[in-house]
Design an enzyme around this catalytic site. Sequence first.
Site, PDB file in Angstrom:
ATOM      1  N   GLU A 129       0.845  -1.208   0.000  1.00 39.55           N
ATOM      2  CA  GLU A 129       0.000   0.000   0.000  1.00 39.55           C
ATOM      3  C   GLU A 129       0.871   1.246   0.000  1.00 39.55           C
ATOM      4  O   GLU A 129       1.894   1.317   0.683  1.00 39.55           O
ATOM      5  CB  GLU A 129      -0.904   0.027   1.237  1.00 39.55           C
ATOM      6  CG  GLU A 129      -1.753   1.310   1.309  1.00 39.55           C
ATOM      7  CD  GLU A 129      -2.644   1.369   2.529  1.00 39.55           C
ATOM      8  OE1 GLU A 129      -3.585   0.553   2.585  1.00 39.55           O
ATOM      9  OE2 GLU A 129      -2.408   2.218   3.415  1.00 39.55           O
ATOM     10  N   TYR A 130       0.428   2.255  -0.763  1.00 39.90           N
ATOM     11  CA  TYR A 130       1.093   3.558  -0.822  1.00 39.90           C
ATOM     12  C   TYR A 130       0.060   4.661  -0.586  1.00 39.90           C
ATOM     13  O   TYR A 130      -1.139   4.429  -0.669  1.00 39.90           O
ATOM     14  CB  TYR A 130       1.751   3.768  -2.194  1.00 39.90           C
ATOM     15  CG  TYR A 130       2.723   2.682  -2.584  1.00 39.90           C
ATOM     16  CD1 TYR A 130       4.022   2.670  -2.104  1.00 39.90           C
ATOM     17  CD2 TYR A 130       2.332   1.651  -3.447  1.00 39.90           C
ATOM     18  CE1 TYR A 130       4.909   1.669  -2.476  1.00 39.90           C
ATOM     19  CE2 TYR A 130       3.215   0.649  -3.813  1.00 39.90           C
ATOM     20  CZ  TYR A 130       4.499   0.660  -3.322  1.00 39.90           C
ATOM     21  OH  TYR A 130       5.374  -0.326  -3.683  1.00 39.90           O
ATOM     22  N   TYR A 142     -11.505  -5.254  11.078  1.00 33.85           N
ATOM     23  CA  TYR A 142     -10.869  -4.710  12.286  1.00 33.85           C
ATOM     24  C   TYR A 142     -10.760  -5.806  13.343  1.00 33.85           C
ATOM     25  O   TYR A 142     -11.670  -5.995  14.156  1.00 33.85           O
ATOM     26  CB  TYR A 142     -11.658  -3.508  12.807  1.00 33.85           C
ATOM     27  CG  TYR A 142     -11.682  -2.360  11.829  1.00 33.85           C
ATOM     28  CD1 TYR A 142     -10.699  -1.377  11.855  1.00 33.85           C
ATOM     29  CD2 TYR A 142     -12.660  -2.298  10.828  1.00 33.85           C
ATOM     30  CE1 TYR A 142     -10.692  -0.337  10.936  1.00 33.85           C
ATOM     31  CE2 TYR A 142     -12.654  -1.259   9.899  1.00 33.85           C
ATOM     32  CZ  TYR A 142     -11.675  -0.297   9.955  1.00 33.85           C
ATOM     33  OH  TYR A 142     -11.664   0.721   9.041  1.00 33.85           O
ATOM     34  N   GLN A 188      -7.124  -3.899   9.374  1.00 35.50           N
ATOM     35  CA  GLN A 188      -6.388  -2.825  10.033  1.00 35.50           C
ATOM     36  C   GLN A 188      -5.061  -3.386  10.543  1.00 35.50           C
ATOM     37  O   GLN A 188      -4.924  -4.591  10.777  1.00 35.50           O
ATOM     38  CB  GLN A 188      -7.233  -2.303  11.204  1.00 35.50           C
ATOM     39  CG  GLN A 188      -6.575  -1.279  12.099  1.00 35.50           C
ATOM     40  CD  GLN A 188      -6.435   0.063  11.429  1.00 35.50           C
ATOM     41  OE1 GLN A 188      -5.623   0.206  10.506  1.00 35.50           O
ATOM     42  NE2 GLN A 188      -7.222   1.037  11.826  1.00 35.50           N
ATOM     43  N   TYR A 229       1.583  -2.270   4.698  1.00 32.68           N
ATOM     44  CA  TYR A 229       1.440  -0.814   4.695  1.00 32.68           C
ATOM     45  C   TYR A 229       2.854  -0.242   4.657  1.00 32.68           C
ATOM     46  O   TYR A 229       3.565  -0.240   5.659  1.00 32.68           O
ATOM     47  CB  TYR A 229       0.693  -0.349   5.942  1.00 32.68           C
ATOM     48  CG  TYR A 229      -0.719  -0.894   6.040  1.00 32.68           C
ATOM     49  CD1 TYR A 229      -1.652  -0.616   5.051  1.00 32.68           C
ATOM     50  CD2 TYR A 229      -1.124  -1.684   7.120  1.00 32.68           C
ATOM     51  CE1 TYR A 229      -2.949  -1.112   5.121  1.00 32.68           C
ATOM     52  CE2 TYR A 229      -2.416  -2.182   7.198  1.00 32.68           C
ATOM     53  CZ  TYR A 229      -3.316  -1.898   6.195  1.00 32.68           C
ATOM     54  OH  TYR A 229      -4.596  -2.390   6.259  1.00 32.68           O
TER      55      TYR A 229
END
Length: 605
Positions: free
Chosen positions: A45-46, A176, A212, A305
Amino acid sequence: MSAMAAVAKAGNNAVREDVHLRHTAKISDKITQRQAEGKVFFSFEYFPPKTESGVANLYDRVERMAGFEPLFCDMTWGAGGSTSDLTLDLVGNIQKFLGLDVMMHLTCTNMSQGMVKFGLEGAKERGCRNILALRGDPPAGKEWTKCEDGFEHGTDLVKYIRSEYGDYFSIGVAGYPEGHPSGSLAGEMTYDDEMRHLKEKVDAGADFIITQMFYDVDNFLKFIGDCRAIGIKIPILPGLLPIQNYNGFKRMTGFCKTLIPAAVEERMEAIKDDEAAVKAYGIELGIEMSRKILASGLCPGLHFYTLNLEKSVLAIIEGLGMVNPSVASRSLPWRPNTFENRRTEAVRPIFWANRPKSYIARTAEWDDYPNGRWGSLQSPAFGDVSQHHLAGSGGLSADAKAANVKIWGEPTTVNDVCELFVKCVSGEVRRLPWSESDALSAETASITPSLKWLNRSGVLTINSQPRVNGARSSDAAHGWGAKSGFVYQKAYLEFFAPPSIVDALLQSAPSFPSLSIYAIQAASDSTLRTNVPALRTNAVTWGVFPDSELLQPTVVDPTAFLAWKDEAFSVWTEVWANHYEEASPARSVLKTIHDSYYLVNIVDN
């Protein structure tokens, strides 16, 4: 019939093995295929940077990380659509130029239905087939509000996408494991309520779940079990955030209300003032967590991430043995495209080997792309030479130009220019403007001494490849394509040279009948000089693989060479010379080379 349609028809339609699933646009389908193969995967992810230089750096970073072959990457969407235009640009350019399928985040907080539609249409126009549907957070300093014609929950957004676009998009949603920061963790609902909402998103049409960030693996695995117990069967990917520094760790875990295992808390407190130790522990912990997750057999892959950083993430996947730098991972000698109508493209002229984004830009309007042999092309209809920031060194900011001048200096003589070319092939100068990449290819090492000698002798090389005779497709320097194959290539050299050298070269050509030579000057009325009796396409790279026809992905085509020569010569005057003042000696010498030298390519058959 279009020019490129004719080329495709002339091809032999050889089908290459899709080892990295670039023929597959939707992430849900990619995951299904990897599960069927029993292969675990990773993804990155960016987020959109805030400055122009940050955007340029991100493109470079994504391109480097793409070489490790993540299954996909995703790009965040600013709160309330605050980065919508930049997000769409980043998604489109990565999808079009960098050979990665992108999942675009889309939030519905503080956004009208029209704004959501704008985002979805923008993704579709840019070839993006994947959406992460989120409720999202409000912009900083604002309260969450539902727009009059907007959406209240992520479920509503999933339903809208499915009702408007059917199965066009693959849809991911957020999970989550420890509870939502503004939900159960804030006392606004129970954990069971959150699980019910997640089930509603899945029932509305979600294809997979990305969680998350977390550091408690046992709790994450329990979350998967809870999902399965209520009938959620779609793939669940763990969201992993490598620890980069102590302050960032405390800030992110505090904002997300993340559970921190006692052992992690204790270790971090002990090393919090040692930045190198914290980063090393972040890699160690990332490997440990990932191994435990993968050993459970409950997740098909890992989602990282990155925070737009690369070293820790790449160290983790290398530590897991998910990549092997000593084995080739390329599916072709050049990086294949993931833009919708180019997914099966399998042949390109070698001239753009160092400027692939420019080639993609100049051929973007073609109706079809050759997926077999190149064929004979009388009217290739290449687009105009572009100075797009992703198409090579043009259109640079003042800061970028100043940085280049610091590296290149201000050449005032031809000898100065030759020395810069020598330094480039030696690795002392990171790149000259004929290349979009800082790194020399691994195979260049075998011919570096020859290239240095040529450049010192006034032959200014911009593209080359050594002869390869039956290297294994897994060879780290030369390999490409499916396993258990063999690859071949003819020696190739492309360079600028003065008329005296070109005259001598062509005069001596009869003594070297295995050479094919083409030479031309910049002027529009310049005549193509060659020793080839009949102009035709020449395959310079090919591969033989089990249960497959011969693949010929790289060619020398004389007609394409004429289109390339305009671009190659324009770099002297429109790119490099534009770094200097109008009447400067540097501009003068670069223009002299542009006006008087030949562009030459040689193939040793």
